[in-house]
Write a protein that holds these residues in place. Structure first.
Motif, PDB file in Angstrom:
ATOM      1  N   LEU A  17       0.835  -1.206   0.000  1.00  9.70           N
ATOM      2  CA  LEU A  17       0.000   0.000   0.000  1.00  9.70           C
ATOM      3  C   LEU A  17       0.868   1.253   0.000  1.00  9.70           C
ATOM      4  N   ARG A  18       1.928   1.240   0.806  1.00  7.54           N
ATOM      5  CA  ARG A  18       2.843   2.396   0.835  1.00  7.54           C
ATOM      6  C   ARG A  18       3.476   2.612  -0.538  1.00  7.54           C
ATOM      7  N   PHE A  19       3.925   1.516  -1.172  1.00  6.63           N
ATOM      8  CA  PHE A  19       4.502   1.627  -2.515  1.00  6.63           C
ATOM      9  C   PHE A  19       3.486   2.230  -3.489  1.00  6.63           C
ATOM     10  N   ALA A  20       2.244   1.789  -3.419  1.00  5.36           N
ATOM     11  CA  ALA A  20       1.210   2.307  -4.323  1.00  5.36           C
ATOM     12  C   ALA A  20       1.117   3.829  -4.197  1.00  5.36           C
ATOM     13  N   HIS A  21       1.103   4.317  -2.965  1.00  2.97           N
ATOM     14  CA  HIS A  21       1.038   5.766  -2.739  1.00  2.97           C
ATOM     15  C   HIS A  21       2.309   6.450  -3.248  1.00  2.97           C
ATOM     16  N   GLN A  22       3.464   5.881  -2.947  1.00  7.07           N
ATOM     17  CA  GLN A  22       4.729   6.498  -3.353  1.00  7.07           C
ATOM     18  C   GLN A  22       4.874   6.542  -4.876  1.00  7.07           C
ATOM     19  N   PHE A  23       4.475   5.480  -5.559  1.00  4.49           N
ATOM     20  CA  PHE A  23       4.611   5.440  -7.020  1.00  4.49           C
ATOM     21  C   PHE A  23       3.807   6.551  -7.685  1.00  4.49           C
ATOM     22  N   LEU A  24       2.655   6.892  -7.111  1.00  4.45           N
ATOM     23  CA  LEU A  24       1.765   7.856  -7.745  1.00  4.45           C
ATOM     24  C   LEU A  24       2.049   9.303  -7.363  1.00  4.45           C
ATOM     25  N   PHE A  30      -1.782   9.337 -14.718  1.00  6.13           N
ATOM     26  CA  PHE A  30      -0.893   8.188 -14.602  1.00  6.13           C
ATOM     27  C   PHE A  30      -0.561   7.536 -15.943  1.00  6.13           C
ATOM     28  N   GLU A  31      -0.865   8.208 -17.047  1.00  4.16           N
ATOM     29  CA  GLU A  31      -0.655   7.641 -18.383  1.00  4.16           C
ATOM     30  C   GLU A  31       0.801   7.250 -18.635  1.00  4.16           C
ATOM     31  N   ARG A  32       1.713   8.022 -18.120  1.00  2.00           N
ATOM     32  CA  ARG A  32       3.129   7.811 -18.406  1.00  2.00           C
ATOM     33  C   ARG A  32       3.748   6.703 -17.536  1.00  2.00           C
ATOM     34  N   LEU A  33       3.137   6.401 -16.392  1.00  2.00           N
ATOM     35  CA  LEU A  33       3.679   5.446 -15.443  1.00  2.00           C
ATOM     36  C   LEU A  33       3.407   4.004 -15.872  1.00  2.00           C
ATOM     37  N   ILE A  49       1.236  -4.513  -6.072  1.00  2.88           N
ATOM     38  CA  ILE A  49       1.255  -3.047  -6.042  1.00  2.88           C
ATOM     39  C   ILE A  49       0.251  -2.494  -7.044  1.00  2.88           C
ATOM     40  N   VAL A  50       0.204  -3.080  -8.240  1.00  4.76           N
ATOM     41  CA  VAL A  50      -0.759  -2.650  -9.259  1.00  4.76           C
ATOM     42  C   VAL A  50      -2.190  -2.824  -8.731  1.00  4.76           C
ATOM     43  N   ARG A  51      -2.466  -3.930  -8.052  1.00  5.50           N
ATOM     44  CA  ARG A  51      -3.806  -4.152  -7.472  1.00  5.50           C
ATOM     45  C   ARG A  51      -4.131  -3.081  -6.429  1.00  5.50           C
ATOM     46  N   GLU A  52      -3.139  -2.726  -5.609  1.00  5.13           N
ATOM     47  CA  GLU A  52      -3.361  -1.678  -4.601  1.00  5.13           C
ATOM     48  C   GLU A  52      -3.653  -0.339  -5.271  1.00  5.13           C
ATOM     49  N   ILE A  53      -2.928  -0.026  -6.329  1.00  2.00           N
ATOM     50  CA  ILE A  53      -3.167   1.230  -7.056  1.00  2.00           C
ATOM     51  C   ILE A  53      -4.575   1.250  -7.623  1.00  2.00           C
ATOM     52  N   ASP A  54      -4.997   0.138  -8.208  1.00  2.00           N
ATOM     53  CA  ASP A  54      -6.342   0.056  -8.780  1.00  2.00           C
ATOM     54  C   ASP A  54      -7.399   0.177  -7.673  1.00  2.00           C
ATOM     55  N   ARG A  55      -7.186  -0.507  -6.554  1.00  3.24           N
ATOM     56  CA  ARG A  55      -8.151  -0.502  -5.450  1.00  3.24           C
ATOM     57  C   ARG A  55      -8.233   0.872  -4.774  1.00  3.24           C
ATOM     58  N   GLU A  56      -7.087   1.475  -4.509  1.00  3.18           N
ATOM     59  CA  GLU A  56      -7.050   2.749  -3.773  1.00  3.18           C
ATOM     60  C   GLU A  56      -7.387   3.960  -4.643  1.00  3.18           C
ATOM     61  N   LEU A  93       7.652   1.338 -24.473  1.00  5.98           N
ATOM     62  CA  LEU A  93       8.419   1.950 -23.383  1.00  5.98           C
ATOM     63  C   LEU A  93       8.780   3.411 -23.665  1.00  5.98           C
ATOM     64  N   TYR A  94       8.682   3.823 -24.911  1.00 10.64           N
ATOM     65  CA  TYR A  94       9.127   5.165 -25.279  1.00 10.64           C
ATOM     66  C   TYR A  94       8.408   6.238 -24.450  1.00 10.64           C
ATOM     67  N   ASP A  95       9.207   7.106 -23.827  1.00 12.56           N
ATOM     68  CA  ASP A  95       8.740   8.251 -23.052  1.00 12.56           C
ATOM     69  C   ASP A  95       7.889   7.860 -21.838  1.00 12.56           C
ATOM     70  N   ARG A  96       8.072   6.639 -21.336  1.00 10.56           N
ATOM     71  CA  ARG A  96       7.338   6.177 -20.158  1.00 10.56           C
ATOM     72  C   ARG A  96       8.214   6.286 -18.921  1.00 10.56           C
ATOM     73  N   ASP A  97       7.592   6.467 -17.771  1.00  6.83           N
ATOM     74  CA  ASP A  97       8.266   6.413 -16.479  1.00  6.83           C
ATOM     75  C   ASP A  97       8.081   4.996 -15.952  1.00  6.83           C
ATOM     76  N   ILE A  98       9.166   4.263 -15.889  1.00 12.19           N
ATOM     77  CA  ILE A  98       9.129   2.850 -15.511  1.00 12.19           C
ATOM     78  C   ILE A  98       9.575   2.691 -14.060  1.00 12.19           C
ATOM     79  N   VAL A  99       8.843   1.865 -13.318  1.00 17.44           N
ATOM     80  CA  VAL A  99       9.293   1.443 -12.001  1.00 17.44           C
ATOM     81  C   VAL A  99       9.570  -0.053 -12.098  1.00 17.44           C
ATOM     82  N   LEU A 100      10.842  -0.414 -11.970  1.00 20.31           N
ATOM     83  CA  LEU A 100      11.255  -1.815 -11.923  1.00 20.31           C
ATOM     84  C   LEU A 100      11.039  -2.317 -10.503  1.00 20.31           C
ATOM     85  N   VAL A 101      10.498  -3.523 -10.366  1.00 26.33           N
ATOM     86  CA  VAL A 101      10.213  -4.070  -9.039  1.00 26.33           C
ATOM     87  C   VAL A 101      10.906  -5.422  -8.893  1.00 26.33           C
TER      88      VAL A 101
END
Length: 183
Positions: A17-24, A30-33, A49-56, A93-101
């Protein structure tokens, strides 16, 4: 083999949940993320983390899977045949902000390999790194942008992040390994 439980399932859930908040943070839209989970346990951590982002936040974030086997600097020097797993990045991937996990940050070599692999698939705008555990012992100048816990370890210890989908348990352990172990 001695082991100590460092994080419980509840600790891990709070961290997702913390990661979900921090990523956003810092995004109005959020189109670029996009989030990319590194094989194997990083995939399951990333999906949670993706599920938490969708839920929250009711936000649909692109998710991909990355295997770095052929980008590792040591895969040719290992005696056994490497186990290659799926890479699935169903978006540009072009012009995207990627978070590797990934699950554990250790020497930094796997993260370097992941960045090489991503560049082979496209040119992201930025790459950030997220790990559940940073155990120290870096060999390359790489650090986590998002970290669940910093847990300094001895050379004869390993950190094992368990995910229910593979291990039938959600937890983090520090395990003392035998000196002559092949791990």
């Amino acid at each position: 083999m001695k082991k100590a439980k460092i994080m419980t399932a509840e600790d891990l859930d709070r961290t997702y949940l913390r990661f979900a908040h921090q990523f956003l943070e810092g995004y109005d839209d959020f189109e670029r993320l996009a989030i990319i989970g590194m094989q194997t346990r990083g995939v399951y951590i990333g999906k949670r983390i993706v599920r938490e982002i969708d839920r929250e936040f009711d936000a649909k974030i692109d998710f991909g899977i990355l295997d770095v086997t052929f980008y590792r600097d040591d895969y040719r020097s290992k005696l056994k045949m490497p186990e290659v797993q799926v890479t699935e990045i169903p978006f540009d991937l072009y012009d995207r902000d990627i978070v590797l996990v990934d699950d554990v940050l250790y020497t930094g070599r796997t993260v370097r390999s992941a960045m090489d692999a991503l560049m082979a698939y496209g040119r992201p705008r930025s790459i950030k790194f997220c790990c559940m555990v940073d155990r120290g012992h870096r060999e390359l100048p790489i650090s986590a942008d998002y970290m669940g816990i910093y847990l300094p370890t001895y050379e004869n210890e390993e950190v094992r992040v368990k995910v229910n989908e593979i291990d039938q348990e959600d937890a983090v352990y520090v395990v003392e390994v035998e000196e002559d172990s092949d791990e």
